[in-house]
Design a protein around this motif. Structure first.
Motif, short mmCIF file in Angstrom:
data_model
loop_
_atom_site.label_atom_id
_atom_site.label_comp_id
_atom_site.label_asym_id
_atom_site.label_seq_id
_atom_site.Cartn_x
_atom_site.Cartn_y
_atom_site.Cartn_z
N ASP A 215 13.10 6.16 -36.90
CA ASP A 215 14.13 5.19 -36.53
C ASP A 215 14.94 4.82 -37.77
O ASP A 215 14.81 3.74 -38.33
CB ASP A 215 13.48 3.96 -35.90
CG ASP A 215 14.48 2.91 -35.46
OD1 ASP A 215 15.67 3.24 -35.32
OD2 ASP A 215 14.06 1.75 -35.27
N THR A 216 15.80 5.74 -38.20
CA THR A 216 16.48 5.59 -39.48
C THR A 216 17.47 4.43 -39.51
O THR A 216 17.77 3.92 -40.59
CB THR A 216 17.22 6.90 -39.87
OG1 THR A 216 18.12 7.25 -38.81
CG2 THR A 216 16.22 8.02 -40.11
N ASP A 217 17.98 4.00 -38.37
CA ASP A 217 18.91 2.86 -38.37
C ASP A 217 18.20 1.54 -38.07
O ASP A 217 18.85 0.51 -37.92
CB ASP A 217 20.08 3.10 -37.42
CG ASP A 217 19.64 3.35 -35.98
OD1 ASP A 217 18.44 3.22 -35.67
OD2 ASP A 217 20.52 3.70 -35.16
N ASP A 218 16.88 1.58 -37.98
CA ASP A 218 16.05 0.38 -37.81
C ASP A 218 16.48 -0.51 -36.65
O ASP A 218 16.41 -1.74 -36.74
CB ASP A 218 16.03 -0.45 -39.10
CG ASP A 218 15.33 0.26 -40.24
OD1 ASP A 218 14.33 0.95 -39.99
OD2 ASP A 218 15.80 0.14 -41.40
N ASP A 219 16.87 0.12 -35.53
CA ASP A 219 17.26 -0.69 -34.38
C ASP A 219 16.16 -0.77 -33.32
O ASP A 219 16.37 -1.32 -32.24
CB ASP A 219 18.56 -0.18 -33.76
CG ASP A 219 18.44 1.22 -33.19
OD1 ASP A 219 17.39 1.87 -33.35
OD2 ASP A 219 19.43 1.69 -32.59
N GLY A 220 14.98 -0.21 -33.63
CA GLY A 220 13.85 -0.30 -32.70
C GLY A 220 13.86 0.72 -31.59
O GLY A 220 13.04 0.66 -30.67
N ASP B 95 8.55 4.55 -36.57
CA ASP B 95 9.28 3.66 -37.47
C ASP B 95 10.07 4.41 -38.53
O ASP B 95 11.20 4.03 -38.86
CB ASP B 95 8.32 2.66 -38.12
CG ASP B 95 7.81 1.62 -37.14
OD1 ASP B 95 8.37 1.49 -36.03
OD2 ASP B 95 6.81 0.95 -37.48
#
Length: 184
Positions: A62-67, A59
């Motif tokens: 995943d720096t762009d929070d796209d999963g 998590d």
């Protein structure tokens, strides 16, 4: 250099985990690759603990929070000790796993105890002594972080110099015959 080797290994690992070849790794792909399933309910207690630790690292990586992880994000996930944000998660995970009395520091016994019976012991009393900068027989978060960040560059450079000095004919290769020669 050592970093180039680590990056190459990470890229190879990325290609293995990216099962649908879409240039990204989802949590499900990672779970299937590492644990053989994307359903953690069938995993034993130790594996479930590992999944929880891996998910925390995933998590944050995943720096762009796209999963899903790009190659660069996966490289950070694969080498958490090389990246500050992930090292913080690694520090929390390590402390949670090893600090059995929950006092926020590690004793030598806690530090050297192998908490994964399937793995060889990964820490030694000598490492503890080396990292215990204030000689209080405890490792606090700062000292543990120093241990997590240990850079083997010096050791690698020394090994390279040893091999180069043993390369008697200076052809850039260390032959079997040169290895058999008695040191002077």
């Amino acid at each position: 250099s050592a970093q180039v080797l680590r990056d190459a290994e990470s890229n190879t690992e990325f290609d293995k985990v990216d099962s649908d070849d879409d240039d990204s790794v989802t949590w499900s792909e990672f779970m299937k690759h590492k644990y053989g399933t994307d359903d953690e309910s069938g995993l034993n207690e130790e594996q479930q603990r590992d999944v929880k630790e891996d998910k925390a690292l995933f998590d944050v990586a995943d720096t762009d929070d796209d999963g899903k992880l790009t190659k660069q994000e996966h490289e950070h996930f694969d080498q958490p000790d090389e990246h500050k944000e992930l090292r913080e998660v690694l520090l929390k995970n390590t402390m949670a796993r090893k600090d059995t009395n929950n006092d926020g520091v590690l004793t030598k016994e806690e530090f050297t105890k192998n908490d994964d019976e399937d793995e060889p012991q990964d820490t030694s009393a000598d490492e503890f002594d080396e990292e215990d900068e204030d000689d209080d027989n405890k490792l606090d978060a700062r000292e543990l972080n120093s241990w997590l960040m240990h850079d083997y560059t010096t050791e690698i450079q020394e090994a390279i110099q040893e091999v180069q000095s043993a390369d008697d004919n200076k052809d850039g290769q260390f032959s079997f015959e040169e290895a058999l020669e008695e040191p002077e």
